[in-house]
Design an enzyme around this catalytic site. Structure first.
Site, PDB file in Angstrom:
ATOM      1  NE  ARG A 258      -4.268  -1.776   0.211  1.00  0.00           N
ATOM      2  CZ  ARG A 258      -4.001  -2.759  -0.577  1.00  0.00           C
ATOM      3  NH1 ARG A 258      -3.414  -2.978  -1.442  1.00  0.00           N
ATOM      4  NH2 ARG A 258      -5.105  -3.468  -0.524  1.00  0.00           N
ATOM      5  CD  GLU A 287      -2.904   3.795  -5.041  1.00  0.00           C
ATOM      6  OE1 GLU A 287      -4.149   3.331  -5.247  1.00  0.00           O
ATOM      7  OE2 GLU A 287      -2.093   3.175  -4.685  1.00  0.00           O
ATOM      8  CG  HIS A 305      -3.357   0.082  -6.733  1.00  0.00           C
ATOM      9  ND1 HIS A 305      -3.578   0.742  -5.578  1.00  0.00           N
ATOM     10  CD2 HIS A 305      -3.188  -1.222  -6.506  1.00  0.00           C
ATOM     11  CE1 HIS A 305      -3.669  -0.289  -4.882  1.00  0.00           C
ATOM     12  NE2 HIS A 305      -3.777  -1.521  -5.062  1.00  0.00           N
TER      13      HIS A 305
END
Length: 339
Positions: A258, A287, A305
């Site tokens: 993460r 993000e 991602h």
């Protein structure tokens, strides 16, 4: 470092749980928090009464202006929007949160446990894809794959050879978090002749890799450091300036965990100042925002991602979400229970 699933007891803790005898599965209200895999959305619409939160500007307040909160009995979230305390409190008949991801950091697990709300995620089915991408990022950084691809496309190869890159085989690899994904990465790196070591909350009895109880010692001992642990308050910013400096100017940082695992400000500074050799990143702190400074660096490989984003794995994850929901509302054990 993953959250350990709570075993099924066979006894439902949620007082709002109702048997569906006399009801069709299609009448059960399921809230999807944000756009995910289209196949998942189609399956939810086929099998349940689907509500889309983004049709109300992703606002619970807006949603409740036009919908009754007590109609929602299940929530499907992901790494963008899960189920925080506000969402959980807004739906008094909520029975289950099914996450279209393995990570649990966007779900208020404590609140779910307090209210007897079941939680399920999608482990195992995405392990291989995420591990594959970790190796891809290592090769991308060390062998400068993206830079050399551009070199060919813009015609520079006609003028001069590209230059030398760095070998991956035989490097020392340190892994932060030796869970399912970390172990899969280790096995792949072993195939490249790499030595493996790891940091975790506790030593893994099944692993034949060198264990470090201190992450600084791990970073000092390896050439490539891979972040593969779950995000918790304990692991937030686990990769800080001290760890980055221990990895050093020839070290490579790979993050497929993460974004908040890494102190992004310190990472950018280290790359700009030459205190870190390079980085391969699939995740970021805010993000989809990515620090502007990273975009122009040739020793950094960036991904949006997409660790588990293959057709095969996305379909399998969607099927697992649906199966967990069907199991719950049929009063059967969840396939992948967390709570």
């Amino acid at each position: 470092m993953n959250h350990q699933p709570t075993p099924q007891t066979g006894k439902e803790k949620n007082p709002n749980l109702k048997k569906i005898s006399g009801l069709t599965m299609e009448s059960i209200g399921v809230l999807m928090t944000c756009p995910m895999h289209k196949y998942l959305e189609q399956q939810l619409e086929t099998h349940f009464n689907l509500f889309r939160l983004w049709h109300c500007n992703s606002s619970i307040t807006e949603f409740l202006k036009t919908h009754q909160g007590n109609t929602i009995r299940a929530v499907v979230g992901d790494t963008n929007i899960g189920a925080d305390a506000e969402l959980i409190a807004s739906f008094p008949n909520l029975e289950i949160v099914a996450s279209y991801s393995v990570g649990l950091d966007k779900i208020d697990l404590r609140k779910c446990e307090e209210k007897g709300i079941r939680v399920a995620n999608t482990p195992d089915v995405l392990t291989d894809d995420v591990a594959d991408l970790a190796i891809g990022l290592i090769l991308g950084v060390l062998r400068r794959i993206c830079a050399s691809d551009e070199y060919v496309r813009i015609g520079k190869w006609k003028d001069a050879d590209f230059g030398l890159a760095t070998k991956f085989s035989g490097k020392s690899v340190g892994i932060v978090g030796l869970g399912r994904i970390g172990t899969a990465i280790a096995k792949r790196a072993e195939a490249f002749g790499c030595s493996i070591s790891y940091f975790s909350r506790s030593q893994k009895p099944f692993a034949n890799y060198k264990f470090y109880s201190n992450i600084i010692d791990l970073a000092t001992s390896c050439q490539i450091l891979i972040v593969a642990c779950a995000l918790t308050e304990e692991t937030r910013h686990i990769i800080d300036r001290e760890v980055i400096d221990a990895l050093g100017p020839k070290g490579i940082l790979i993050n497929i965990g993460r974004g908040a695992h890494v102190d992004e400000t310190e990472l950018v500074s280290a790359l700009l100042e030459g205190r870190l050799g390079g980085a391969g990143l699939d995740v970021y702190e805010n993000e989809p925002e990515v620090p502007e400074e990273l975009l122009g660096l040739g020793n950094v490989v960036l991904q949006p991602h997409v660790g588990s984003d293959t057709v095969e794995t996305s379909d399998a994850m969607a099927d697992l979400v649906i199966s967990n929901l069907k199991a719950h509302f049929s009063n059967k054990p969840l396939l992948t229970p967390v709570i």
